[in-house]
Design a protein around this motif. Structure first.
Motif, mmCIF file in Angstrom:
data_model
loop_
_atom_site.group_PDB
_atom_site.id
_atom_site.type_symbol
_atom_site.label_atom_id
_atom_site.label_comp_id
_atom_site.label_asym_id
_atom_site.label_seq_id
_atom_site.Cartn_x
_atom_site.Cartn_y
_atom_site.Cartn_z
ATOM 1 N N LYS A 145 -6.292 1.129 6.218
ATOM 2 C CA LYS A 145 -5.935 -0.282 6.184
ATOM 3 C C LYS A 145 -7.102 -1.165 6.620
ATOM 4 O O LYS A 145 -7.209 -2.313 6.187
ATOM 5 C CB LYS A 145 -4.721 -0.543 7.072
ATOM 6 C CG LYS A 145 -3.453 0.153 6.627
ATOM 7 C CD LYS A 145 -2.949 -0.363 5.295
ATOM 8 C CE LYS A 145 -2.217 -1.660 5.435
ATOM 9 N NZ LYS A 145 -1.590 -2.096 4.163
ATOM 10 N N ALA A 146 -7.957 -0.621 7.478
ATOM 11 C CA ALA A 146 -9.135 -1.383 7.910
ATOM 12 C C ALA A 146 -10.100 -1.589 6.740
ATOM 13 O O ALA A 146 -10.780 -2.615 6.662
ATOM 14 C CB ALA A 146 -9.830 -0.656 9.056
ATOM 15 N N VAL A 147 -10.161 -0.633 5.828
ATOM 16 C CA VAL A 147 -11.043 -0.726 4.663
ATOM 17 C C VAL A 147 -10.415 -1.589 3.571
ATOM 18 O O VAL A 147 -11.080 -2.431 2.956
ATOM 19 C CB VAL A 147 -11.359 0.680 4.112
ATOM 20 C CG1 VAL A 147 -12.168 0.584 2.822
ATOM 21 C CG2 VAL A 147 -12.111 1.499 5.154
ATOM 22 N N ASP A 148 -9.115 -1.373 3.320
ATOM 23 C CA ASP A 148 -8.421 -2.106 2.254
ATOM 24 C C ASP A 148 -7.040 -2.518 2.763
ATOM 25 O O ASP A 148 -6.037 -1.838 2.519
ATOM 26 C CB ASP A 148 -8.294 -1.229 1.004
ATOM 27 C CG ASP A 148 -7.769 -2.010 -0.200
ATOM 28 O OD1 ASP A 148 -7.415 -3.191 -0.031
ATOM 29 O OD2 ASP A 148 -7.721 -1.433 -1.300
ATOM 30 N N PRO A 149 -6.958 -3.641 3.494
ATOM 31 C CA PRO A 149 -5.692 -4.048 4.113
ATOM 32 C C PRO A 149 -4.592 -4.408 3.123
ATOM 33 O O PRO A 149 -3.412 -4.445 3.492
ATOM 34 C CB PRO A 149 -6.091 -5.269 4.946
ATOM 35 C CG PRO A 149 -7.339 -5.778 4.328
ATOM 36 C CD PRO A 149 -8.050 -4.575 3.806
ATOM 37 N N ASN A 150 -4.935 -4.658 1.879
ATOM 38 C CA ASN A 150 -3.944 -5.063 0.891
ATOM 39 C C ASN A 150 -3.323 -3.895 0.133
ATOM 40 O O ASN A 150 -2.414 -4.095 -0.681
ATOM 41 C CB ASN A 150 -4.576 -6.037 -0.111
ATOM 42 C CG ASN A 150 -5.007 -7.330 0.543
ATOM 43 O OD1 ASN A 150 -4.289 -7.879 1.380
ATOM 44 N ND2 ASN A 150 -6.183 -7.818 0.188
ATOM 45 N N MET A 151 -3.812 -2.680 0.384
ATOM 46 C CA MET A 151 -3.312 -1.502 -0.312
ATOM 47 C C MET A 151 -2.683 -0.539 0.679
ATOM 48 O O MET A 151 -3.122 -0.455 1.837
ATOM 49 C CB MET A 151 -4.462 -0.814 -1.061
ATOM 50 C CG MET A 151 -4.047 0.415 -1.869
ATOM 51 S SD MET A 151 -2.782 0.032 -3.114
ATOM 52 C CE MET A 151 -2.474 1.658 -3.798
ATOM 53 N N VAL A 152 -1.655 0.176 0.247
ATOM 54 C CA VAL A 152 -1.049 1.186 1.114
ATOM 55 C C VAL A 152 -2.017 2.352 1.276
ATOM 56 O O VAL A 152 -2.904 2.565 0.445
ATOM 57 C CB VAL A 152 0.285 1.689 0.527
ATOM 58 C CG1 VAL A 152 1.293 0.563 0.416
ATOM 59 C CG2 VAL A 152 0.066 2.353 -0.834
ATOM 60 N N ARG A 190 5.279 -6.604 -2.575
ATOM 61 C CA ARG A 190 3.896 -7.053 -2.392
ATOM 62 C C ARG A 190 2.950 -6.476 -3.438
ATOM 63 O O ARG A 190 1.976 -7.130 -3.826
ATOM 64 C CB ARG A 190 3.435 -6.654 -0.982
ATOM 65 C CG ARG A 190 2.039 -7.112 -0.600
ATOM 66 C CD ARG A 190 1.815 -6.964 0.888
ATOM 67 N NE ARG A 190 2.106 -5.635 1.364
ATOM 68 C CZ ARG A 190 1.211 -4.653 1.414
ATOM 69 N NH1 ARG A 190 -0.026 -4.853 1.004
ATOM 70 N NH2 ARG A 190 1.561 -3.471 1.882
ATOM 71 N N LEU A 191 3.239 -5.256 -3.911
ATOM 72 C CA LEU A 191 2.260 -4.552 -4.748
ATOM 73 C C LEU A 191 2.751 -4.182 -6.145
ATOM 74 O O LEU A 191 1.994 -3.577 -6.916
ATOM 75 C CB LEU A 191 1.818 -3.269 -4.032
ATOM 76 C CG LEU A 191 1.055 -3.472 -2.714
ATOM 77 C CD1 LEU A 191 0.924 -2.148 -1.977
ATOM 78 C CD2 LEU A 191 -0.301 -4.077 -2.969
ATOM 79 N N ALA A 192 3.991 -4.518 -6.490
ATOM 80 C CA ALA A 192 4.496 -4.197 -7.831
ATOM 81 C C ALA A 192 3.563 -4.786 -8.887
ATOM 82 O O ALA A 192 3.199 -5.952 -8.828
ATOM 83 C CB ALA A 192 5.902 -4.756 -8.009
ATOM 84 N N GLY A 193 3.192 -3.963 -9.847
ATOM 85 C CA GLY A 193 2.268 -4.395 -10.887
ATOM 86 C C GLY A 193 0.840 -3.954 -10.656
ATOM 87 O O GLY A 193 0.036 -3.918 -11.590
ATOM 88 N N ASP A 194 0.522 -3.563 -9.414
ATOM 89 C CA ASP A 194 -0.811 -3.032 -9.102
ATOM 90 C C ASP A 194 -0.875 -1.599 -9.640
ATOM 91 O O ASP A 194 -0.105 -0.740 -9.200
ATOM 92 C CB ASP A 194 -1.041 -3.048 -7.593
ATOM 93 C CG ASP A 194 -2.457 -2.633 -7.201
ATOM 94 O OD1 ASP A 194 -3.024 -1.745 -7.873
ATOM 95 O OD2 ASP A 194 -2.987 -3.184 -6.223
#
Length: 286
Positions: free
Chosen positions: A167-174, A240-244
């Protein structure tokens, strides 16, 4: 049944989760960890101080495991909430407004009962040995239970560390790497395994239908809570992430909580949308 010991441990559980009166959600998070630690510490101290026949090296190590488990979990959740404003906001939104004091008091008592039932496998083994109903010698099942408990603690600690790093590297992705390649909620899996190990530890020591029912009830409730938590987590992530495409690919091939079992989803957005539409229609009709 040693009701005096049960009462002492119940009071310990209540003291551990009393922090919920400050933040309602803490009854089920920080207070959960502290209550488990308090019960483990109290059980070990009472056994050592009052009846040496009630313990052996394995059961004392299990009491220590409760303390380690509870302190690590409660401390991790507290630090994460303090440091991560977004996480705290998510918790507050999920919990809603702080309920009145009498509702908090009811929740406090209910959580105290749950946090007493969960470690009942070890409690009943030590209690019944102290009452002379079973041998206090080390049993194979208690060793197996301890190994599972220790493995679960390691699993949770590693998964929490891996999640924080990702999360520290990519906070927007699980999180998707490490243990998260096996299941999407390895920390919830660790929770379930820890209490499965505790339940197994009591096999051969449970005396009578009541003790069996209490131990089974504690295990069923925590498994239900973990699956419910995984469902709510999936709902938040989906919104938050549907469609990613990264998220869609990940959840399509990674089981949500149990390894190698093709259970990929606990949340159904279509059913959720239908419920929201029904609520809106009912509200409009009024």
């Amino acid at each position: 049944m040693n009701w005096t010991l049960i009462l002492i441990l119940f009071i310990a559980a209540l003291i551990g989760c009393v922090v919920g009166f400050k933040e309602f959600v803490w009854f089920m998070s920080v207070g959960y960890g502290l209550a488990v630690a308090a019960v483990g510490l109290t059980l070990g101290v009472v056994a050592l101080a009052t009846d040496l026949a009630a313990w052996n090296i394995i059961t004392i190590l299990q009491c220590i495991a409760f303390v380690i488990y509870g302190v690590r979990l409660g401390g991790f959740l507290l630090v994460r909430e303090i440091k991560n404003a977004a996480y705290k906001k998510t918790l507050q939104e999920a919990a809603g407004k702080e309920p009145p004091i009498f509702v908090k008091a009811i929740m406090w008592l209910m959580m105290g009962v749950l946090y007493l039932l969960q470690p009942s496998g070890v409690i009943f083994r030590m209690m019944n040995a102290g009452l002379g109903k079973i041998s206090n010698e080390v049993s194979v099942v208690s060793v197996i239970g301890l190994i599972i408990m220790i493995g679960a603690i390691v699993l949770e600690a590693v998964s929490d560390k891996q999640k924080s790093a990702q999360k520290a590297v990519d906070p927007n992705m699980v999180a998707t790497q490490g243990l998260f390649k096996i299941v999407r909620c390895p920390n919830y899996l660790g929770e379930i395994l820890f209490w499965v190990g505790t339940f197994i530890s009591g096999i051969g020591a449970y005396q009578g239908v009541l003790q069996w029912l209490l131990a089974i009830a504690g295990l069923i409730m925590i498994v239900y809570i973990m699956f419910n938590g995984a469902q709510r987590l999936e709902k938040r992530q989906y919104k938050r992430l549907a469609g990613d495409p990264r998220y869609e690919e990940y959840v399509a091939k990674t089981p949500i909580i149990i390894p190698f079992i093709p259970l990929y989803h606990l949340y159904d957005p279509k059913k959720d949308a239908a419920k929201e539409a029904a609520k809106a229609a009912k509200k409009a009709g009024k």
